[in-house]
Scaffold this active site. Sequence first.
Site, short mmCIF file in Angstrom:
data_model
loop_
_atom_site.label_atom_id
_atom_site.label_comp_id
_atom_site.label_asym_id
_atom_site.label_seq_id
_atom_site.Cartn_x
_atom_site.Cartn_y
_atom_site.Cartn_z
N ASN A 9 0.96 -1.34 0.13
CA ASN A 9 0.26 0.17 -0.03
C ASN A 9 0.59 1.76 0.30
O ASN A 9 1.78 1.43 0.84
CB ASN A 9 -1.39 -0.36 1.05
N LYS A 11 0.40 4.72 -0.65
CA LYS A 11 -0.43 5.75 0.28
C LYS A 11 0.02 6.56 -0.40
O LYS A 11 -0.24 6.45 -1.70
CB LYS A 11 0.00 5.70 2.28
N HIS A 93 -9.44 1.51 4.40
CA HIS A 93 -7.97 1.20 5.38
C HIS A 93 -8.57 2.63 6.06
O HIS A 93 -9.26 3.16 6.01
CB HIS A 93 -7.50 2.26 4.52
N GLU A 95 -6.66 3.88 7.74
CA GLU A 95 -6.46 6.18 7.27
C GLU A 95 -7.95 6.56 6.96
O GLU A 95 -8.41 8.26 6.93
CB GLU A 95 -5.87 6.12 6.57
N GLU A 164 -6.08 -4.92 10.33
CA GLU A 164 -4.48 -4.25 10.34
C GLU A 164 -5.34 -3.51 11.63
O GLU A 164 -6.46 -2.37 11.71
CB GLU A 164 -4.47 -3.02 9.51
N GLY A 170 1.92 1.88 10.67
CA GLY A 170 2.77 3.28 10.83
C GLY A 170 3.31 3.77 11.42
O GLY A 170 4.38 4.56 12.01
N SER A 208 2.68 -2.48 10.75
CA SER A 208 4.74 -1.98 10.94
C SER A 208 5.11 -3.84 10.21
O SER A 208 5.67 -4.33 11.44
CB SER A 208 5.04 -1.86 12.26
C1 PEP Z 1 -1.08 0.03 5.74
O1 PEP Z 1 -1.37 1.75 5.82
O2 PEP Z 1 -1.73 -0.55 5.85
C2 PEP Z 1 0.63 -0.59 6.44
C3 PEP Z 1 0.42 -1.99 7.45
O3 PEP Z 1 0.60 0.71 7.39
P1 PEP Z 1 2.65 -0.15 8.04
O4 PEP Z 1 2.98 -1.48 7.15
O5 PEP Z 1 3.64 1.09 7.41
O6 PEP Z 1 2.06 0.29 9.19
#
Ligand code: PEP
Length: 246
Positions: A9, A11, A93, A95, A164, A170, A208
């Site tokens: 992803n 972003k 997501h 976000e 998630e 993040g 992460s």
């Molecule tokens: C994501 O944005 O779906 C995600 C898992 O981000 P990160 O791996 O940076 O935590």
Amino acid sequence: MRKKFVAGNWKMHGSHSANAELLSGILAARPFACDVAVCVPFPYLGEVAVALAGSDVRWGAQDCSAHEKGAYTGEVSAAMLSEFGCRYVIVGHSERRHYHGESDQLVADKAKAVLARGLTPIVCVGETLGQREQGTAHATVKRQLSAVIHALGHCVGEMVVAYEPVWAIGTGVTATPEQAQEMHSLIRAQLHAATGHADAMKILYGGSMKPENAGSLLAQQDIDGGLIGGAALKAADFVAICRAAG
Ligand code: PEP
């Protein structure tokens, strides 16, 4: 046995030159034993489609409209994404749920719009830190998933789910393999109750995930791959995670 699936992803990251470098690093590392995809910002779909055409690396978007077409300024439809050769669309997501106020119902409607065009929604679910501390993590994920299950009806089995935990996205803090597995098995049980055949469904972990922790997460019985944010922006890291999944 379920084939593992690793999706990046990106972003709101990228540029023509950065994308070219990242994609050539991924392409050079093939073959992968797992399925691999990158979900990129809308404006880059054309160039990503050209770069990845003919390879087994798939591409997709990070959101789409719940509407088919019409006066929805700024929105992008699933039909448009299909024209760009997208295979996947991330919906819900955290976000988007957080910054854009997307409700469970809207996320479910988006997943339905994606499936209606023959694309695969990657539906994100996950609890916040507060919800985990209050002991409502499972209820939260169950509620998010229920809305999608209800909207998709007999097509539920065609989506990919990404668990998630919001507190892990993040932040550099990763769910332990045991925490992730516990939620994944609850998600699979809910999917199984709805479909009767959730054994074949893919449930990804996101939050992460990095080369250092990917192996132990991906070794869990119900973790079928990863949705990768930060580590998807460096070819070496993304490739290392794909290798850990293989
Ligand atoms: C994501 O944005 O779906 C995600 C898992 O981000 P990160 O791996 O940076 O935590």
